[in-house]
Design a protein around this motif. Structure first.
Motif, PDB file in Angstrom:
ATOM      1  N   GLN A 130      -8.147  -5.542  -1.796  1.00 36.84           N
ATOM      2  CA  GLN A 130      -8.922  -6.038  -2.925  1.00 36.84           C
ATOM      3  C   GLN A 130      -8.015  -6.375  -4.110  1.00 36.84           C
ATOM      4  O   GLN A 130      -6.803  -6.191  -4.076  1.00 36.84           O
ATOM      5  N   ASP A 131      -8.637  -6.891  -5.186  1.00 35.16           N
ATOM      6  CA  ASP A 131      -7.877  -7.415  -6.311  1.00 35.16           C
ATOM      7  C   ASP A 131      -7.539  -6.372  -7.370  1.00 35.16           C
ATOM      8  O   ASP A 131      -6.651  -6.605  -8.195  1.00 35.16           O
ATOM      9  N   LYS A 132      -8.252  -5.249  -7.399  1.00 35.64           N
ATOM     10  CA  LYS A 132      -7.954  -4.211  -8.391  1.00 35.64           C
ATOM     11  C   LYS A 132      -6.627  -3.551  -8.017  1.00 35.64           C
ATOM     12  O   LYS A 132      -6.555  -2.771  -7.085  1.00 35.64           O
ATOM     13  N   ARG A 133      -5.610  -3.864  -8.797  1.00 34.33           N
ATOM     14  CA  ARG A 133      -4.250  -3.503  -8.399  1.00 34.33           C
ATOM     15  C   ARG A 133      -4.050  -1.992  -8.272  1.00 34.33           C
ATOM     16  O   ARG A 133      -3.420  -1.521  -7.329  1.00 34.33           O
ATOM     17  N   PHE A 134      -4.596  -1.219  -9.235  1.00 36.74           N
ATOM     18  CA  PHE A 134      -4.321   0.215  -9.203  1.00 36.74           C
ATOM     19  C   PHE A 134      -5.036   0.896  -8.030  1.00 36.74           C
ATOM     20  O   PHE A 134      -4.577   1.925  -7.540  1.00 36.74           O
ATOM     21  N   GLU A 173      -2.527   1.297  -0.282  1.00 35.51           N
ATOM     22  CA  GLU A 173      -1.319   0.981   0.493  1.00 35.51           C
ATOM     23  C   GLU A 173      -0.484   2.238   0.732  1.00 35.51           C
ATOM     24  O   GLU A 173       0.064   2.439   1.820  1.00 35.51           O
ATOM     25  N   SER A 181     -14.326   2.716 -10.011  1.00 37.77           N
ATOM     26  CA  SER A 181     -12.939   2.628  -9.572  1.00 37.77           C
ATOM     27  C   SER A 181     -12.228   3.963  -9.659  1.00 37.77           C
ATOM     28  O   SER A 181     -11.373   4.282  -8.815  1.00 37.77           O
ATOM     29  N   LYS A 198      -2.691  -6.198   6.135  1.00 41.04           N
ATOM     30  CA  LYS A 198      -2.451  -4.764   5.904  1.00 41.04           C
ATOM     31  C   LYS A 198      -2.414  -4.002   7.224  1.00 41.04           C
ATOM     32  O   LYS A 198      -1.616  -3.079   7.409  1.00 41.04           O
ATOM     33  N   ARG A 223      -6.466 -10.677   4.373  1.00 35.68           N
ATOM     34  CA  ARG A 223      -5.747  -9.569   3.765  1.00 35.68           C
ATOM     35  C   ARG A 223      -5.862  -8.300   4.601  1.00 35.68           C
ATOM     36  O   ARG A 223      -4.882  -7.552   4.742  1.00 35.68           O
ATOM     37  N   LYS A 283     -10.407   5.598  -6.497  1.00 33.73           N
ATOM     38  CA  LYS A 283      -8.970   5.887  -6.461  1.00 33.73           C
ATOM     39  C   LYS A 283      -8.717   7.359  -6.158  1.00 33.73           C
ATOM     40  O   LYS A 283      -7.814   7.698  -5.376  1.00 33.73           O
ATOM     41  N   CYS A 304      -5.655  -0.949  -5.108  1.00 31.75           N
ATOM     42  CA  CYS A 304      -4.951  -1.558  -3.982  1.00 31.75           C
ATOM     43  C   CYS A 304      -3.642  -0.824  -3.682  1.00 31.75           C
ATOM     44  O   CYS A 304      -3.345  -0.500  -2.525  1.00 31.75           O
ATOM     45  N   GLU A 305      -2.860  -0.546  -4.716  1.00 36.52           N
ATOM     46  CA  GLU A 305      -1.572   0.126  -4.522  1.00 36.52           C
ATOM     47  C   GLU A 305      -1.752   1.536  -3.974  1.00 36.52           C
ATOM     48  O   GLU A 305      -0.968   1.995  -3.137  1.00 36.52           O
TER      49      GLU A 305
END
Length: 314
Positions: free
Chosen positions: A175-179, A185, A132, A218, A214, A136, A181-182
């Motif tokens: 996806q579900d991993k918020r950090f 975006e 991850s 997006k 999803r 990121k 996903c954000e």
């Protein structure tokens, strides 16, 4: 009756076979039994095969904001080794190289223009990593690439490279991993702001029918941002009917995010259409509504046309 002679009788005592004493042969020195692990002295070494793995060293990656990235002291030298560093097998080294890439994009952008296609490919590869932190960091790099090269990216990179970059960003934003996903975006928003709206909208158009809910949502948000940047001439070049058809289809989407993006697209289309047709200066409100309804009716099926036409009157 005559008795049998006793001379032929069995012997009075039978000789039992002698037992041979079992003598244990001492094992050879090499086969001597090893002491149990619990009995080993403190400084004895366990064999390599049974040794427990060493404790994992925790590695952390620092996520540096774009505003905090400083210029490189020697960008020319860094450029010569940058692609090799980005292709390293050590993921921590790739993260560092991605941050160097970000510095190049923000402060020495002219050096990267000849290798933008290669840069897009290595960023996509890093995004696919199961780590991850690496994923990121690569997304953050794509944001800075869009910031500096959004106006050039579609024309200077191979079509497949950009398509893969767009797909990965939409997948990561879904996806579900918020950090992660954000961050994705943010990259998509920067892409929509920095890239020419017409070619980007053509790339996004196919995602209206994507199987992943999803991803579709997006993409709808990105399309809405593209349409909001378009003037009426650019909309006509893409096709007003095609724009309305995309928006009408997304109005029936299962996710609220996609439906809200569709409404935003319709408002943007109506705003430019009304300015071009002089509807806002027309005192006859019924005439304005009729012109909009005629556009919707000529572009959409009857039910969809009624739904789209009513959006602007709500």
């Amino acid at each position: 009756m005559a008795l049998r002679s006793l001379d032929n009788a069995l012997p009075t005592s039978m000789e039992r076979p002698r037992k041979v004493a079992k003598v244990a042969t001492p094992p050879p020195p090499a086969a001597a039994k090893k002491p149990a692990p619990a009995a080993l002295p403190p400084d004895s070494h366990v064999s390599e095969e049974k040794a427990p793995p060493p404790p994992a060293v925790e590695q952390s990656v620092e996520y540096v904001a774009s505003e905090e990235l400083k210029p490189l002291s020697d960008p020319h030298t860094k450029l010569a080794v940058l692609l090799d560093e980005l292709s390293s097998e050590d993921w921590m080294s790739v993260c560092q190289a991605l941050n160097d890439l970000r510095r190049m994009a923000l402060h020495h952008s002219s050096y990267l223009v000849p290798i933008l296609g290669n840069v897009a490919e290595v960023i996509v590869k890093a995004m696919k990593s199961p780590r991850s932190a690496l994923c990121k960091t690569s997304i953050m790099a794509s944001t800075d690439i869009f910031h500096s090269f959004g106006h050039l990216l579609l024309s200077t990179t191979e079509e497949n490279a950009f398509d893969q970059l767009l797909l990965q960003l939409l997948l990561k934003a879904s996806q579900d991993k918020r950090f992660v996903c954000e961050e994705a975006e943010k990259a998509i928003e920067k892409m929509a702001i920095s890239t020419s709206p017409l070619p980007l909208l053509k790339k996004l158009q196919s995602y209206v029918h994507h199987a992943n809910l999803r991803v579709r949502a997006k993409a709808a948000v990105a399309m809405s941002k593209c349409v909001s940047k378009m003037g009426i001439e650019v909309m006509k070049e893409f096709g007003l009917a095609a724009l309305l058809q995309m928006a009408a289809e997304l109005l029936n989407d299962r996710l609220p995010e996609a439906r809200e993006a569709a409404r935003s697209m319709i408002y943007s289309i109506y705003g430019e259409f009304s300015k071009d047709s002089g509807l806002k200066n027309d005192d006859d409100a019924s005439s304005a509504a009729e012109s909009w309804q005629n556009l919707c009716s000529s572009s959409l099926a009857p039910i969809a046309a009624q739904l789209v036409a009513k959006i602007v009157s709500l």
